[in-house]
Write a protein that holds these residues in place. Structure first.
Motif, PDB file in Angstrom:
ATOM      1  N   ALA A   8      -6.391  -0.651   6.405  1.00 62.30           N
ATOM      2  CA  ALA A   8      -5.900  -1.137   5.381  1.00 62.30           C
ATOM      3  C   ALA A   8      -5.178   0.309   4.561  1.00 62.30           C
ATOM      4  O   ALA A   8      -5.689   0.213   4.072  1.00 62.30           O
ATOM      5  N   GLN A   9      -3.608   0.016   4.008  1.00 62.02           N
ATOM      6  CA  GLN A   9      -3.566   0.767   2.802  1.00 62.02           C
ATOM      7  C   GLN A   9      -3.449   0.161   2.170  1.00 62.02           C
ATOM      8  O   GLN A   9      -2.641  -0.948   1.792  1.00 62.02           O
ATOM      9  N   LEU A  10      -3.734   0.451   1.185  1.00 63.99           N
ATOM     10  CA  LEU A  10      -4.011  -0.102   0.207  1.00 63.99           C
ATOM     11  C   LEU A  10      -3.066  -0.182  -0.975  1.00 63.99           C
ATOM     12  O   LEU A  10      -2.138   0.240  -0.731  1.00 63.99           O
ATOM     13  N   ASP A  11      -2.348  -1.761  -1.354  1.00 60.87           N
ATOM     14  CA  ASP A  11      -1.106  -2.330  -1.959  1.00 60.87           C
ATOM     15  C   ASP A  11      -0.322  -2.416  -1.353  1.00 60.87           C
ATOM     16  O   ASP A  11       0.897  -1.782  -2.085  1.00 60.87           O
ATOM     17  N   ALA A  12      -0.104  -1.765   0.006  1.00 64.93           N
ATOM     18  CA  ALA A  12       1.429  -1.705   0.848  1.00 64.93           C
ATOM     19  C   ALA A  12       1.514  -2.370   1.763  1.00 64.93           C
ATOM     20  O   ALA A  12       2.763  -2.877   2.061  1.00 64.93           O
ATOM     21  N   GLY A  13       0.339  -3.843   1.790  1.00 64.00           N
ATOM     22  CA  GLY A  13       0.406  -5.306   2.521  1.00 64.00           C
ATOM     23  C   GLY A  13       0.299  -4.195   4.286  1.00 64.00           C
ATOM     24  O   GLY A  13       0.052  -3.404   4.122  1.00 64.00           O
ATOM     25  N   HIS A  21      -6.777   4.856  -2.003  1.00 60.37           N
ATOM     26  CA  HIS A  21      -5.702   5.159  -0.776  1.00 60.37           C
ATOM     27  C   HIS A  21      -6.428   3.852   0.272  1.00 60.37           C
ATOM     28  O   HIS A  21      -4.263   3.090   0.877  1.00 60.37           O
ATOM     29  N   ALA A  22      -7.202   3.438   0.507  1.00 57.67           N
ATOM     30  CA  ALA A  22      -7.281   2.474   1.349  1.00 57.67           C
ATOM     31  C   ALA A  22      -8.338   1.660   0.859  1.00 57.67           C
ATOM     32  O   ALA A  22      -9.187   1.743   0.623  1.00 57.67           O
ATOM     33  N   ILE A  23      -8.570   0.945   2.340  1.00 55.51           N
ATOM     34  CA  ILE A  23      -9.835  -0.138   2.523  1.00 55.51           C
ATOM     35  C   ILE A  23     -10.088   0.230   4.133  1.00 55.51           C
ATOM     36  O   ILE A  23      -9.525  -0.010   4.850  1.00 55.51           O
ATOM     37  N   ASP A  79      -5.306   9.068   8.188  1.00 55.90           N
ATOM     38  CA  ASP A  79      -5.162   9.777   7.157  1.00 55.90           C
ATOM     39  C   ASP A  79      -3.597   8.469   6.609  1.00 55.90           C
ATOM     40  O   ASP A  79      -2.821   7.949   6.785  1.00 55.90           O
ATOM     41  N   VAL A  80      -4.169   8.290   5.329  1.00 61.42           N
ATOM     42  CA  VAL A  80      -3.608   7.262   5.036  1.00 61.42           C
ATOM     43  C   VAL A  80      -3.449   8.040   2.868  1.00 61.42           C
ATOM     44  O   VAL A  80      -4.143   8.233   2.590  1.00 61.42           O
ATOM     45  N   GLY A  81      -2.494   7.479   2.938  1.00 60.03           N
ATOM     46  CA  GLY A  81      -1.719   7.751   0.850  1.00 60.03           C
ATOM     47  C   GLY A  81      -0.697   7.589   0.772  1.00 60.03           C
ATOM     48  O   GLY A  81       0.352   7.382   1.563  1.00 60.03           O
ATOM     49  N   PRO A  82       0.453   7.966  -0.826  1.00 61.85           N
ATOM     50  CA  PRO A  82       1.132   7.992  -0.927  1.00 61.85           C
ATOM     51  C   PRO A  82       2.069   8.854  -0.023  1.00 61.85           C
ATOM     52  O   PRO A  82       1.745  10.337   0.466  1.00 61.85           O
ATOM     53  N   GLY A  83       3.053   8.297   0.694  1.00 61.71           N
ATOM     54  CA  GLY A  83       4.055   9.153   0.937  1.00 61.71           C
ATOM     55  C   GLY A  83       3.486   9.468   2.516  1.00 61.71           C
ATOM     56  O   GLY A  83       4.139   9.703   3.115  1.00 61.71           O
ATOM     57  N   LEU A  84       2.460   9.316   3.099  1.00 66.67           N
ATOM     58  CA  LEU A  84       2.312   9.006   4.125  1.00 66.67           C
ATOM     59  C   LEU A  84       1.973   7.525   5.480  1.00 66.67           C
ATOM     60  O   LEU A  84       2.506   6.116   4.980  1.00 66.67           O
TER      61      LEU A  84
END
Length: 172
Positions: A128-133, A97-99, A146-151
């Motif tokens: 940084a959120q992975l693949d989200a720019g 989800h993140a780096i 907290d980093v994840g889909p929909g967050l």
């Protein structure tokens, strides 16, 4: 002596992985020990990083056969407490989800299928959120995200109870 230490590390990891399901590739310039209450393994690396992995953690290094510090450490599941000496290696911790980019600090990365949580004990970490720019978030001591889909990743001062529960997984 290096060969003996490497063989001992492999034996420790094999025993630990067999008992707890851990899947960790260990760089040749890291010593591995086990700790208990709760069970975890501790990697002390010559490039200035100490990583504590809870028993179920799954971690891999970008080039475990190299003598130099890895640029990327992949954490696929479970939690890791990372201590980085200022002025030493600065690998990125990559999760699904993140780096998290190291800035000379002590912090915890916890990965579940739903999200990645990062909490800073001391120092600073860029997340940084992975693949989200978008721009990375800067966390300082006491901050978490907290980093994840929909967050929507947002730096927050974590409640003492949440921080203590996470750190207890590392006997801290």
């Amino acid at each position: 002596m290096t060969l003996i230490r490497s063989l001992m590390a492999l034996v420790v990891l094999a025993c630990f992985a067999g008992a707890a399901g851990a899947q960790t590739q260990v760089p040749q310039n890291c010593d591995v020990t086990t700790a208990s209450d709760p069970d975890r393994q501790v990697l002390t690396c010559a490039f200035g990083i100490v990583i504590e992995l809870e028993a179920a953690a799954q971690m891999g290094f970008s080039d475990p056969s190299s003598d130099s510090a890895p640029e990327i450490i992949d954490l696929e599941g479970g939690a890791a407490l990372i201590e980085v000496e200022p002025g030493t290696a600065r690998p990125q911790i990559r999760t699904p989800h993140a780096i998290a980019a190291v800035r000379g600090t002590v912090y915890v990365v916890d990965v579940t299928p739903e999200k990645t949580s990062v909490f800073v004990v001391q120092g600073e970490v860029s997340v940084a959120q992975l693949d989200a720019g978008g721009d990375p978030l800067l966390l300082t001591a006491g901050d978490g995200v907290d980093v994840g889909p929909g967050l929507t990743p947002e730096v927050q001062r974590w409640a003492d109870e949440r921080a203590e529960a996470l750190l207890a997984r590392f006997a801290r």
